[in-house]
Design a protein around this motif. Structure first.
Motif, PDB file in Angstrom:
ATOM      1  N   LEU A   2       0.972  -1.215   0.149  1.00  0.00           N
ATOM      2  CA  LEU A   2       0.092  -0.218   0.025  1.00  0.00           C
ATOM      3  C   LEU A   2       0.866   1.402   0.145  1.00  0.00           C
ATOM      4  CD1 LEU A   2      -2.759  -0.886   2.679  1.00  0.00           C
ATOM      5  CD2 LEU A   2      -2.986  -1.105   0.177  1.00  0.00           C
ATOM      6  N   LYS A   3       0.453   2.291  -0.637  1.00  0.00           N
ATOM      7  CA  LYS A   3       0.975   3.636  -0.713  1.00  0.00           C
ATOM      8  C   LYS A   3       0.200   4.419   0.334  1.00  0.00           C
ATOM      9  CE  LYS A   3       2.025   3.653  -5.440  1.00  0.00           C
ATOM     10  NZ  LYS A   3       1.858   4.360  -6.800  1.00  0.00           N
ATOM     11  N   LYS A   4       1.060   5.462   0.748  1.00  0.00           N
ATOM     12  CA  LYS A   4       0.608   6.165   2.234  1.00  0.00           C
ATOM     13  C   LYS A   4      -0.890   6.932   1.690  1.00  0.00           C
ATOM     14  CE  LYS A   4       2.043   9.993   4.890  1.00  0.00           C
ATOM     15  NZ  LYS A   4       3.025  10.979   5.510  1.00  0.00           N
ATOM     16  N   GLY A   5      -1.752   6.669   2.562  1.00  0.00           N
ATOM     17  CA  GLY A   5      -2.827   6.958   2.298  1.00  0.00           C
ATOM     18  C   GLY A   5      -4.157   6.108   1.636  1.00  0.00           C
ATOM     19  N   GLN A   6      -3.645   5.066   1.387  1.00  0.00           N
ATOM     20  CA  GLN A   6      -4.319   3.890   0.941  1.00  0.00           C
ATOM     21  C   GLN A   6      -4.857   2.936   2.125  1.00  0.00           C
ATOM     22  OE1 GLN A   6      -1.968   1.826  -2.072  1.00  0.00           O
ATOM     23  NE2 GLN A   6      -2.993   3.142  -3.857  1.00  0.00           N
ATOM     24  N   SER A   7      -6.049   2.462   1.582  1.00  0.00           N
ATOM     25  CA  SER A   7      -6.700   1.524   2.512  1.00  0.00           C
ATOM     26  C   SER A   7      -7.135   0.398   1.821  1.00  0.00           C
ATOM     27  CB  SER A   7      -7.793   2.273   3.306  1.00  0.00           C
ATOM     28  OG  SER A   7      -7.493   3.505   4.106  1.00  0.00           O
TER      29      SER A   7
ATOM     30  N   LYS B 255       1.942   7.095   8.291  1.00  0.00           N
ATOM     31  CA  LYS B 255       3.364   6.929   8.494  1.00  0.00           C
ATOM     32  C   LYS B 255       3.732   5.372   8.598  1.00  0.00           C
ATOM     33  CE  LYS B 255       4.214  11.468  10.519  1.00  0.00           C
ATOM     34  NZ  LYS B 255       4.716  12.193  11.504  1.00  0.00           N
ATOM     35  N   LYS B 256       2.955   4.612   9.133  1.00  0.00           N
ATOM     36  CA  LYS B 256       3.091   3.211   9.347  1.00  0.00           C
ATOM     37  C   LYS B 256       1.679   2.455   9.405  1.00  0.00           C
ATOM     38  CE  LYS B 256       2.845   2.956  14.357  1.00  0.00           C
ATOM     39  NZ  LYS B 256       3.527   2.604  15.628  1.00  0.00           N
ATOM     40  N   ASP B 257       1.645   1.266   9.115  1.00  0.00           N
ATOM     41  CA  ASP B 257       0.335   0.545   8.927  1.00  0.00           C
ATOM     42  C   ASP B 257      -0.457   0.675  10.352  1.00  0.00           C
ATOM     43  OD1 ASP B 257       0.832  -0.175   6.496  1.00  0.00           O
ATOM     44  OD2 ASP B 257       1.999  -1.894   6.726  1.00  0.00           O
ATOM     45  N   VAL B 258      -1.816   0.900  10.049  1.00  0.00           N
ATOM     46  CA  VAL B 258      -2.428   0.929  11.110  1.00  0.00           C
ATOM     47  C   VAL B 258      -3.561  -0.164  10.948  1.00  0.00           C
ATOM     48  CG1 VAL B 258      -4.270   2.398  12.613  1.00  0.00           C
ATOM     49  CG2 VAL B 258      -2.125   3.464  11.700  1.00  0.00           C
ATOM     50  N   TYR B 259      -3.787  -1.038  11.996  1.00  0.00           N
ATOM     51  CA  TYR B 259      -4.994  -2.169  11.697  1.00  0.00           C
ATOM     52  C   TYR B 259      -5.971  -1.868  12.775  1.00  0.00           C
ATOM     53  CZ  TYR B 259      -1.322  -4.634   8.870  1.00  0.00           C
ATOM     54  OH  TYR B 259      -0.634  -5.117   7.878  1.00  0.00           O
ATOM     55  N   VAL B 260      -7.175  -1.813  12.236  1.00  0.00           N
ATOM     56  CA  VAL B 260      -8.255  -1.589  13.198  1.00  0.00           C
ATOM     57  C   VAL B 260      -9.467  -2.676  12.961  1.00  0.00           C
ATOM     58  CG1 VAL B 260     -10.342  -0.066  13.822  1.00  0.00           C
ATOM     59  CG2 VAL B 260      -7.712   0.828  13.441  1.00  0.00           C
ATOM     60  N   ILE B 261      -9.758  -3.132  13.942  1.00  0.00           N
ATOM     61  CA  ILE B 261     -10.795  -4.256  13.849  1.00  0.00           C
ATOM     62  C   ILE B 261     -12.345  -3.694  14.439  1.00  0.00           C
ATOM     63  CG2 ILE B 261     -10.312  -5.410  15.727  1.00  0.00           C
ATOM     64  CD1 ILE B 261     -10.918  -8.176  14.543  1.00  0.00           C
TER      65      ILE B 261
END
Length: 395
Positions: A219-224, A240-246
């Motif tokens: 993924l590029k910055k800003g992509q989901s 800035k780094k990967d964020v994982y939310v469930i």
């Protein structure tokens, strides 16, 4: 004891190096006038502090630390849970009380300001009007202490997952949502709470049930990107780094956020997953208690860890009272002002000498303000002499 509690709370507002300093009469280092033998002598205060306990000493067991606080905690929690309803959404997180003594359940949390100390789990409503209120709490004293065996299906849960079930055991099956940090969350926990009609939103670590093919996407910055398993949705957002939310409550959706771009030197509009924004806006409910309490912390260094915890919980309940006072009177009040008012009313109710001292102090202050100061008199005298000199020169 009420007078003792009031003086302890006052020590959180006015910090002096040692407890005995509050009763000193030195010109450079003297405590407030309320710390006097008329209210409570220094030796009497130190004696009560020395023998302060929060449970029956005969019932305490050194191998079971909670026996020192169980009765006190049960009484406090019963009242905090009755006072309000935590609402549809609430947050669960830990706070750390600074403690550097020898203790087998002392924790080290790098992200906390104290780093070393005693960990306390707190469940707080996210409703803005109840900001800072502690609905429930529990002390961390080691593994395998949170008994949820009476709840079917909890046998396979880990310790951190059992903490979540234990903390909201009286709130299950009511369609509520709990906001969690990544220390608690796993896919297994989210699926279990769904069977109890309870929703979860929180950050999740990649080793807690997140598919490996999902984490390997570029993924590029800003992509989901999103992945779903039944009612459980996981979103991955590249910042800035990967964020994982469930989440087991929200659907895949985006919100627009304005962000200044250093590269383009302008404000750009980003499409950010609503789950990340929902987590960030609600997770601060627990941090709000620390923000309100830290400037007025009344706890002192002590080898007796339970004293520090007991005074901390006592001060946390003062914050609860402040929140309820603000809601009832429909006006915000500062923690410092509320603590002063509380101590004033406690001393006035339980100590008749205090009322006389307070009135005498007010009258002396009022009389001093009504009298002209020496500087003002000197100024009037100077003006009179200058007027006389000017008249003589004109004559």
């Amino acid at each position: 004891m009420y007078v003792f509690i009031a003086l302890v709370l006052m020590q959180g507002l006015i910090h002096l190096p040692h407890l005995s300093d509050y009763w000193r009469k030195d010109f450079l280092l003297a405590g407030p006038q309320v710390f006097s033998a008329t209210i409570m002598s220094r030796d009497r205060f130190l004696s009560i502090m020395k023998f302060l306990r929060f449970s029956d000493p005969k019932a305490t067991d050194p191998s079971r630390p909670m026996t020192r606080l169980a009765m006190f905690f049960a009484f406090i929690k019963e009242n905090t849970m009755i006072a309000i309803d935590p609402g549809e959404t609430f947050a669960l997180d830990e706070c750390l009380m600074l403690y550097k003594g020898r203790l087998h359940f002392k924790q080290y949390i790098k992200s906390k300001r104290s780093r070393f100390g005693i960990k306390l789990f707190a469940l707080c409503p996210r409703d803005p009007k109840f900001r800072g209120y502690t609905y429930s709490f529990a002390l961390y004293i080691g593994r395998d202490i949170y008994n949820v065996a009476h709840i079917p299906g909890t046998d396979a849960l880990s310790m951190s997952e059992r903490v979540v079930v234990y903390m909201q055991s009286n709130l299950l099956d009511e369609g509520r949502e709990v906001i969690l940090d990544n220390w608690y969350v796993s896919v297994r926990l989210v699926e279990f709470l769904l069977t109890r009609n309870t929703y979860v939103t929180g950050k999740i670590r990649t080793n807690r049930g997140v598919p490996s093919e999902f984490t390997q996407l570029q993924l590029k910055k800003g992509q989901s990107c999103f992945i779903r398993k039944g009612d459980v949705l996981i979103v991955r957002y590249k910042d800035k780094k990967d964020v994982y939310v469930i989440t087991s409550k929200l659907t895949a959706d985006f919100v627009q956020k304005d962000q200044y771009s250093v590269v383009d030197k302008r404000v750009v509009v980003l499409q950010k997953p609503s789950h990340v924004d929902h987590y960030n806006s609600n997770m601060g409910a627990v941090d709000a208690t620390d923000q309100d309490m830290e400037p007025y912390n009344a706890a002192r260094k002590s080898y007796a860890w339970f004293k520090k915890v007991g005074i901390h919980v006592l001060q946390r309940m003062v914050l609860n009272a402040k929140v309820l006072y603000s809601v009832t009177n429909k006006r915000k009040v500062d923690m410092k002002d509320f603590t002063l008012q509380l101590c004033d009313e406690i001393l006035a109710k339980h100590l008749s000498d205090y009322t006389a001292m307070r009135d005498q102090h007010k009258n002396a202050k009022r009389q001093k303000l009504s009298e002209p100061s020496t500087s003002r008199l000197a100024g009037h005298e100077l003006v009179r002499h200058e007027t006389q000199m000017l008249g003589m020169l004109q004559h």
